[in-house]
Design a protein around this motif. Structure first.
Motif, PDB file in Angstrom:
ATOM      1  N   GLU A 200      -7.888 -17.551   6.584  1.00 32.89           N
ATOM      2  CA  GLU A 200      -8.041 -17.059   5.219  1.00 32.89           C
ATOM      3  C   GLU A 200      -6.959 -16.029   4.912  1.00 32.89           C
ATOM      4  O   GLU A 200      -6.572 -15.240   5.781  1.00 32.89           O
ATOM      5  CB  GLU A 200      -9.417 -16.395   5.035  1.00 32.89           C
ATOM      6  CG  GLU A 200     -10.611 -17.300   5.297  1.00 32.89           C
ATOM      7  CD  GLU A 200     -10.997 -17.406   6.768  1.00 32.89           C
ATOM      8  OE1 GLU A 200     -11.628 -18.409   7.157  1.00 32.89           O
ATOM      9  OE2 GLU A 200     -10.620 -16.476   7.538  1.00 32.89           O
ATOM     10  N   LEU A 201      -6.516 -16.038   3.675  1.00 30.27           N
ATOM     11  CA  LEU A 201      -5.627 -14.987   3.173  1.00 30.27           C
ATOM     12  C   LEU A 201      -6.355 -14.263   2.045  1.00 30.27           C
ATOM     13  O   LEU A 201      -6.769 -14.888   1.066  1.00 30.27           O
ATOM     14  CB  LEU A 201      -4.307 -15.558   2.644  1.00 30.27           C
ATOM     15  CG  LEU A 201      -3.428 -14.533   1.912  1.00 30.27           C
ATOM     16  CD1 LEU A 201      -2.809 -13.545   2.905  1.00 30.27           C
ATOM     17  CD2 LEU A 201      -2.348 -15.216   1.085  1.00 30.27           C
ATOM     18  N   PHE A 202      -6.478 -12.959   2.184  1.00 32.94           N
ATOM     19  CA  PHE A 202      -7.080 -12.137   1.141  1.00 32.94           C
ATOM     20  C   PHE A 202      -6.001 -11.262   0.514  1.00 32.94           C
ATOM     21  O   PHE A 202      -5.155 -10.696   1.217  1.00 32.94           O
ATOM     22  CB  PHE A 202      -8.193 -11.254   1.717  1.00 32.94           C
ATOM     23  CG  PHE A 202      -9.294 -12.051   2.341  1.00 32.94           C
ATOM     24  CD1 PHE A 202     -10.346 -12.527   1.575  1.00 32.94           C
ATOM     25  CD2 PHE A 202      -9.277 -12.347   3.692  1.00 32.94           C
ATOM     26  CE1 PHE A 202     -11.356 -13.280   2.146  1.00 32.94           C
ATOM     27  CE2 PHE A 202     -10.276 -13.099   4.282  1.00 32.94           C
ATOM     28  CZ  PHE A 202     -11.317 -13.567   3.498  1.00 32.94           C
ATOM     29  N   VAL A 203      -6.038 -11.166  -0.789  1.00 29.25           N
ATOM     30  CA  VAL A 203      -5.104 -10.326  -1.530  1.00 29.25           C
ATOM     31  C   VAL A 203      -5.934  -9.390  -2.399  1.00 29.25           C
ATOM     32  O   VAL A 203      -6.771  -9.857  -3.179  1.00 29.25           O
ATOM     33  CB  VAL A 203      -4.157 -11.168  -2.410  1.00 29.25           C
ATOM     34  CG1 VAL A 203      -3.153 -10.266  -3.125  1.00 29.25           C
ATOM     35  CG2 VAL A 203      -3.429 -12.219  -1.565  1.00 29.25           C
ATOM     36  N   MET A 204      -5.722  -8.084  -2.249  1.00 31.29           N
ATOM     37  CA  MET A 204      -6.547  -7.150  -3.015  1.00 31.29           C
ATOM     38  C   MET A 204      -5.738  -5.949  -3.473  1.00 31.29           C
ATOM     39  O   MET A 204      -4.907  -5.413  -2.733  1.00 31.29           O
ATOM     40  CB  MET A 204      -7.751  -6.692  -2.192  1.00 31.29           C
ATOM     41  CG  MET A 204      -7.438  -5.912  -0.945  1.00 31.29           C
ATOM     42  SD  MET A 204      -8.932  -5.570   0.058  1.00 31.29           S
ATOM     43  CE  MET A 204      -9.200  -7.182   0.807  1.00 31.29           C
ATOM     44  N   PRO A 205      -5.954  -5.524  -4.723  1.00 32.94           N
ATOM     45  CA  PRO A 205      -5.297  -4.325  -5.224  1.00 32.94           C
ATOM     46  C   PRO A 205      -5.904  -3.076  -4.606  1.00 32.94           C
ATOM     47  O   PRO A 205      -7.108  -3.039  -4.313  1.00 32.94           O
ATOM     48  CB  PRO A 205      -5.550  -4.384  -6.733  1.00 32.94           C
ATOM     49  CG  PRO A 205      -6.769  -5.222  -6.882  1.00 32.94           C
ATOM     50  CD  PRO A 205      -6.797  -6.174  -5.731  1.00 32.94           C
ATOM     51  N   THR A 206      -5.087  -2.053  -4.394  1.00 31.84           N
ATOM     52  CA  THR A 206      -5.563  -0.850  -3.725  1.00 31.84           C
ATOM     53  C   THR A 206      -4.796   0.366  -4.202  1.00 31.84           C
ATOM     54  O   THR A 206      -3.756   0.246  -4.871  1.00 31.84           O
ATOM     55  CB  THR A 206      -5.417  -0.998  -2.192  1.00 31.84           C
ATOM     56  OG1 THR A 206      -6.118   0.050  -1.520  1.00 31.84           O
ATOM     57  CG2 THR A 206      -3.951  -0.959  -1.770  1.00 31.84           C
ATOM     58  N   LEU A 207      -5.293   1.525  -3.857  1.00 32.48           N
ATOM     59  CA  LEU A 207      -4.582   2.794  -4.029  1.00 32.48           C
ATOM     60  C   LEU A 207      -4.223   3.289  -2.644  1.00 32.48           C
ATOM     61  O   LEU A 207      -5.101   3.470  -1.790  1.00 32.48           O
ATOM     62  CB  LEU A 207      -5.459   3.825  -4.743  1.00 32.48           C
ATOM     63  CG  LEU A 207      -4.841   5.225  -4.888  1.00 32.48           C
ATOM     64  CD1 LEU A 207      -3.694   5.206  -5.901  1.00 32.48           C
ATOM     65  CD2 LEU A 207      -5.892   6.254  -5.285  1.00 32.48           C
ATOM     66  N   THR A 208      -2.935   3.520  -2.405  1.00 35.60           N
ATOM     67  CA  THR A 208      -2.498   3.961  -1.081  1.00 35.60           C
ATOM     68  C   THR A 208      -1.751   5.289  -1.201  1.00 35.60           C
ATOM     69  O   THR A 208      -1.727   5.914  -2.261  1.00 35.60           O
ATOM     70  CB  THR A 208      -1.642   2.871  -0.407  1.00 35.60           C
ATOM     71  OG1 THR A 208      -1.364   3.260   0.943  1.00 35.60           O
ATOM     72  CG2 THR A 208      -0.338   2.627  -1.132  1.00 35.60           C
ATOM     73  N   VAL A 209      -1.148   5.723  -0.113  1.00 38.38           N
ATOM     74  CA  VAL A 209      -0.477   7.031  -0.083  1.00 38.38           C
ATOM     75  C   VAL A 209       0.728   7.076  -1.016  1.00 38.38           C
ATOM     76  O   VAL A 209       1.180   8.154  -1.407  1.00 38.38           O
ATOM     77  CB  VAL A 209      -0.043   7.384   1.357  1.00 38.38           C
ATOM     78  CG1 VAL A 209      -1.258   7.655   2.229  1.00 38.38           C
ATOM     79  CG2 VAL A 209       0.813   6.274   1.975  1.00 38.38           C
ATOM     80  N   THR A 210       1.248   5.925  -1.387  1.00 39.31           N
ATOM     81  CA  THR A 210       2.400   5.863  -2.287  1.00 39.31           C
ATOM     82  C   THR A 210       2.030   5.302  -3.652  1.00 39.31           C
ATOM     83  O   THR A 210       2.890   4.845  -4.399  1.00 39.31           O
ATOM     84  CB  THR A 210       3.523   5.011  -1.661  1.00 39.31           C
ATOM     85  OG1 THR A 210       2.976   3.737  -1.260  1.00 39.31           O
ATOM     86  CG2 THR A 210       4.119   5.696  -0.432  1.00 39.31           C
TER      87      THR A 210
END
Length: 414
Positions: A200-210
């Motif tokens: 499976e490939l999952f793609v998800m938007p996130t908030l990271t350190v940058t």
């Protein structure tokens, strides 16, 4: 004032420590890293938290990044055909928003908040010998550090653990520059791409350190064509291999990833572990007992994206049990009852996750196909990520699935 020690500064440990602190308990938190070390270190996970888990954070006033993180409104499923086209592709709408915050951001911020509010923060990698002493010093010791020798104290529950080897290889890359899905360009969504026989490939938007980013997360069947990340040390090589596999198996996702770059020098991760449910009570050499928390006692594969959700729900359940117990002794009987109360919810997540690790049965593939025609089916599956107990009614049994699809189809035809 009751004294409680929390060992481990992840989602569950910090949420519990901050929650107990807000109710006036004297809380000590042990972490093997400082907040700055966490913030500047390697990514630790993928995570997308759904409404119920997010509400537990809101209830404690810990939703510090809610206005900054992408507002995930949907969850899409694509099933690859043998020619790498999409046999199935649809988007379910969530009843409440979901969000992902890089644990480096959240855990560092929560740890600093705990210290600012007067909590005792100890930077030390705890060993069993340490806990032997602390169990005599504190009213309750909670172990939420899910790796190393501490976990060995909690024996495997064979009746609740069907697997004894890893079921997936895990590979993660945090990136900037991912383009929108052409079908829904203005909508933030988690994308679940199922490649039969591969993973499976999952793609998800996130908030990271940058800032705002996306997570590219491969789950490969061991020994299969995606199980190729072991030994890859260079982050650039890791990303290059991630994209190569996307181009081969999920070209519809690769087409929007041709300009991506890693968010930072520590934005990749790979590994594998065995899904396991453990005995919730750990026995110490000196006779004391400690209570395991979250993935110390219920470690599911990330294939259903439940890790942080389960950790938040466990922390909330344990907090309620501790508050309700008052001044009575936190003995072994209480510990077991506290875990079983949590297991009433967690068992649904474990069953669903373990089911998704096997080849999907025909009735599940039929349901996925029907979701492309029947929006209520797509929406119900998407919202099961928030409440996995709902899958009991329509997912596991072929007759129930067919009856549900017939009922929805009949309503749609009227």
């Amino acid at each position: 004032m009751r004294k409680i020690l929390v060992v481990g500064a992840g989602q569950s440990g910090l949420q519990l420590a901050l929650g107990l602190q807000s109710y006036g308990y004297e809380v000590t938190l042990m972490s093997n890293r400082t907040a700055d070390e966490i913030r500047s270190g390697r990514v630790m996970s993928t995570q997308c938290m759904f409404h119920t888990a997010l509400q537990h954070e809101r209830d404690l006033g810990l939703n510090f990044w809610e206005s900054q993180a992408p507002r995930v409104e949907g969850l899409g499923v694509s099933v690859a055909a043998p020619d790498s086209s999409r046999a199935t592709d649809w988007l379910g709408r969530l009843d409440g928003i979901a969000q992902s915050v890089d644990q480096r951001v959240k855990m560092a911020g929560w740890m600093e908040t705990f210290a600012q509010r007067g909590g005792q923060l100890v930077i030390h990698g705890a060993a069993v010998s340490d806990l032997d002493y602390f169990a005599r010093t504190y009213d309750l010791v909670l172990v939420s550090a899910g790796k190393g020798e501490l976990v060995a104290m909690f024996g495997r529950d064979a009746a609740r653990s069907p697997y004894d080897t890893p079921r997936r290889m895990l590979s993660v890359a945090y990136v900037h520059g991912l383009g929108p899905r052409a079908e829904h360009p203005g909508l933030e969504a988690v994308r679940c791409n199922l490649v039969p026989g591969v993973g499976e490939l999952f793609v998800m938007p996130t908030l990271t350190v940058t800032g705002r980013a996306d997570i590219l997360f491969w789950e490969g069947i061991p020994g299969g064509p995606v199980d190729v990340f072991q030994g890859i040390k260079d982050p650039a090589d890791h990303l290059s291999l991630t994209l190569e596999l996307m181009e081969r198996y999920t070209p519809w996702e690769y087409s929007r990833a041709t300009k991506v770059e890693l968010t930072d020098a520590n934005a990749t991760l790979s590994g594998r572990y065995t899904p396991t449910v453990r005995n919730p009570v750990g026995r110490l050499p000196g006779g004391g007992v400690v209570l395991g928390v979250a993935d110390v006692v219920v470690a599911n594969d990330p294939v259903t994206g439940q890790g942080s959700n389960s950790a938040a729900k466990c922390a909330a359940s344990y907090l309620e049990s501790i508050l309700a117990h008052g001044d009575r002794e936190f003995d072994e009987a209480w510990m077991r009852a506290t875990f079983e109360r949590h297991w009433e919810s967690a068992r649904h997540t474990t069953r669903w996750t373990n089911t998704m690790l096997g080849p999907p049965p025909a009735h599940v593939l039929d349901m996925f196909e029907a979701a492309g025609r029947l929006q209520p089916v797509a929406d119900r599956f998407a919202n099961g990520f928030d409440d996995p107990s709902d899958f009991e009614d329509f997912f596991y049994d072929g007759e129930r699935t067919r009856a549900y699809l017939a009922a929805v189809g009949g309503r749609a035809a009227r």
